[in-house]
Scaffold this active site. Structure first.
Site, PDB file in Angstrom:
ATOM      1  N   ASP A  57      39.123  -1.513  -3.978  1.00 46.99           N
ATOM      2  CA  ASP A  57      38.132  -1.698  -2.907  1.00 46.99           C
ATOM      3  C   ASP A  57      36.848  -0.905  -3.141  1.00 46.99           C
ATOM      4  O   ASP A  57      35.970  -0.873  -2.270  1.00 46.99           O
ATOM      5  CB  ASP A  57      38.735  -1.289  -1.556  1.00 46.99           C
ATOM      6  CG  ASP A  57      39.497  -2.424  -0.863  1.00 46.99           C
ATOM      7  OD1 ASP A  57      39.247  -3.607  -1.195  1.00 46.99           O
ATOM      8  OD2 ASP A  57      40.333  -2.131   0.014  1.00 46.99           O
ATOM      9  N   ARG A  82      42.381   4.118  -0.167  1.00 46.47           N
ATOM     10  CA  ARG A  82      40.951   4.183  -0.500  1.00 46.47           C
ATOM     11  C   ARG A  82      40.415   5.619  -0.578  1.00 46.47           C
ATOM     12  O   ARG A  82      39.248   5.824  -0.946  1.00 46.47           O
ATOM     13  CB  ARG A  82      40.129   3.382   0.528  1.00 46.47           C
ATOM     14  CG  ARG A  82      40.427   1.890   0.532  1.00 46.47           C
ATOM     15  CD  ARG A  82      39.342   1.105   1.249  1.00 46.47           C
ATOM     16  NE  ARG A  82      38.050   1.192   0.550  1.00 46.47           N
ATOM     17  CZ  ARG A  82      36.909   0.704   1.010  1.00 46.47           C
ATOM     18  NH1 ARG A  82      36.874   0.086   2.181  1.00 46.47           N
ATOM     19  NH2 ARG A  82      35.786   0.823   0.320  1.00 46.47           N
ATOM     20  N   ARG A 128      38.558   2.131  12.452  1.00 45.45           N
ATOM     21  CA  ARG A 128      38.457   2.976  11.273  1.00 45.45           C
ATOM     22  C   ARG A 128      37.822   4.333  11.600  1.00 45.45           C
ATOM     23  O   ARG A 128      38.501   5.349  11.623  1.00 45.45           O
ATOM     24  CB  ARG A 128      37.642   2.267  10.189  1.00 45.45           C
ATOM     25  CG  ARG A 128      38.252   0.952   9.691  1.00 45.45           C
ATOM     26  CD  ARG A 128      39.499   1.200   8.868  1.00 45.45           C
ATOM     27  NE  ARG A 128      40.067  -0.030   8.334  1.00 45.45           N
ATOM     28  CZ  ARG A 128      39.745  -0.581   7.175  1.00 45.45           C
ATOM     29  NH1 ARG A 128      38.823  -0.031   6.406  1.00 45.45           N
ATOM     30  NH2 ARG A 128      40.332  -1.693   6.767  1.00 45.45           N
ATOM     31  N   HIS A 157      35.203  -3.216  11.232  1.00 44.96           N
ATOM     32  CA  HIS A 157      34.057  -2.339  10.950  1.00 44.96           C
ATOM     33  C   HIS A 157      32.859  -2.875  11.730  1.00 44.96           C
ATOM     34  O   HIS A 157      32.711  -4.099  11.885  1.00 44.96           O
ATOM     35  CB  HIS A 157      33.677  -2.397   9.461  1.00 44.96           C
ATOM     36  CG  HIS A 157      34.385  -1.435   8.561  1.00 44.96           C
ATOM     37  ND1 HIS A 157      34.707  -1.756   7.254  1.00 44.96           N
ATOM     38  CD2 HIS A 157      34.798  -0.155   8.742  1.00 44.96           C
ATOM     39  CE1 HIS A 157      35.294  -0.721   6.680  1.00 44.96           C
ATOM     40  NE2 HIS A 157      35.374   0.269   7.562  1.00 44.96           N
ATOM     41  N   CYS A 257      28.971  -5.110   2.897  1.00 48.83           N
ATOM     42  CA  CYS A 257      30.027  -4.193   2.456  1.00 48.83           C
ATOM     43  C   CYS A 257      29.809  -3.750   1.007  1.00 48.83           C
ATOM     44  O   CYS A 257      30.168  -2.636   0.632  1.00 48.83           O
ATOM     45  CB  CYS A 257      31.394  -4.859   2.536  1.00 48.83           C
ATOM     46  SG  CYS A 257      31.863  -5.385   4.179  1.00 48.83           S
TER      47      CYS A 257
END
Ligand code: ARG
Length: 264
Positions: A57, A82, A128, A157, A257
């Site tokens: 990611d 991550r 998140r 997000h 992103c």
């Protein structure tokens, strides 16, 4: 930006990610390259960071730093898968000569949840980024923060639910677009008060990650499926530019992103 050389979907940390569905890393690289070339064609300078094999990611650069006036607030990921990305980006900033690099204590997924509008920092929470990270961002970056509550897991997000078309000026608020259904009722009311002239995206606009767009104030780069949103954007005087991000969307990501903005 970070080339998706090691991009896969091998774990699932949002509803878009299905590890059983095949992903083409090669196609992801081609789509990412086309996005990078789109920025370059529009006159933007793109810096890149070396991708890392065990971090599929890492392509989602937006999650690894928030830079305002040259001050860098790094990231702290919620998912252990991550976590290691944050330090590669921290080192990148130091190598590039950034002096003010602060790593957060609270979970903070950077521009995934922190959206700079030119006068206030819109800060998402719910899935998140920890709400405590909002206060931390205000202290480190020295900008006023407005907290926004996300309620739909598909829009985990803030940057998949809202984007800035045009930054605020001394006399006017920013021009933004957002999908109201991604936010709690109180946050929807707050957004209406702050941004009465916002473009309200439809469910279909949001469902192709159309709101994960990048605007330089004139040009708006957005997913090719976001035809309705693009028409709205064009009607308000912006120039839409389409990119195909079908492979990256299998991980829940789109153009924004993949893009961390370096402001100053
Ligand atoms: N698979 C990634 C995750 O779930 C996608 C991140 C997308 N980034 C973003 N800025 N919305 O963390």
């Amino acid at each position: 930006m970070c080339e998706p050389r090691y991009f896969t979907v091998e774990y699932s940390i949002n509803p878009w990610m299905d590890p059983n569905r095949p992903v083409s890393t090669e196609l992801a690289v081609r789509q990412w390259t086309a996005l990078k070339e789109t920025y370059e064609r529009l006159g933007h300078q793109v810096e890149t960071i070396q991708p890392q094999p065990a971090l599929p990611d890492m392509v989602f650069a937006a999650n690894s730093g928030t830079v305002i006036d040259g001050v860098v607030l790094g990231s702290r990921f919620r998912a252990p898968q991550r976590a290691a990305e944050a330090d590669f980006y921290r080192k990148w900033f130091l190598d590039k000569g950034y002096r003010d690099v602060v790593m957060p204590d609270r979970v903070n997924e950077a521009e995934g949840d922190l959206v700079w509008t030119g006068d206030v920092l819109l800060a998402g929470t719910g899935f998140r980024t920890d709400p405590g990270a909002h206060a931390e961002a205000q202290e480190v970056l020295g900008v006023p923060v407005v907290s926004l509550h996300l309620v739909d897991p598909r829009y985990y997000h803030l940057d998949v639910a809202l984007f800035v078309l045009q930054n605020a000026t001394r006399t006017s608020r920013a021009h933004i677009a957002y999908y109201p259904g991604a936010f709690s009722p109180g946050t929807q009311r707050a957004l209406r008060r702050l941004y009465p002239n916002a473009i309200l995206a439809t469910e279909a606009d949001a469902a192709c990650l159309g709101l994960n767009a990048v605007s330089d104030g004139h040009n708006v780069v957005l997913p090719v499926e976001a035809t309705h949103l693009a028409a709205e954007v064009a009607a308000q005087g912006y120039q839409p530019h389409f990119v195909d991000i079908s492979e990256l969307r299998k991980s829940g990501g789109g153009p924004k992103c993949c893009t961390m903005e370096l402001r100053g």
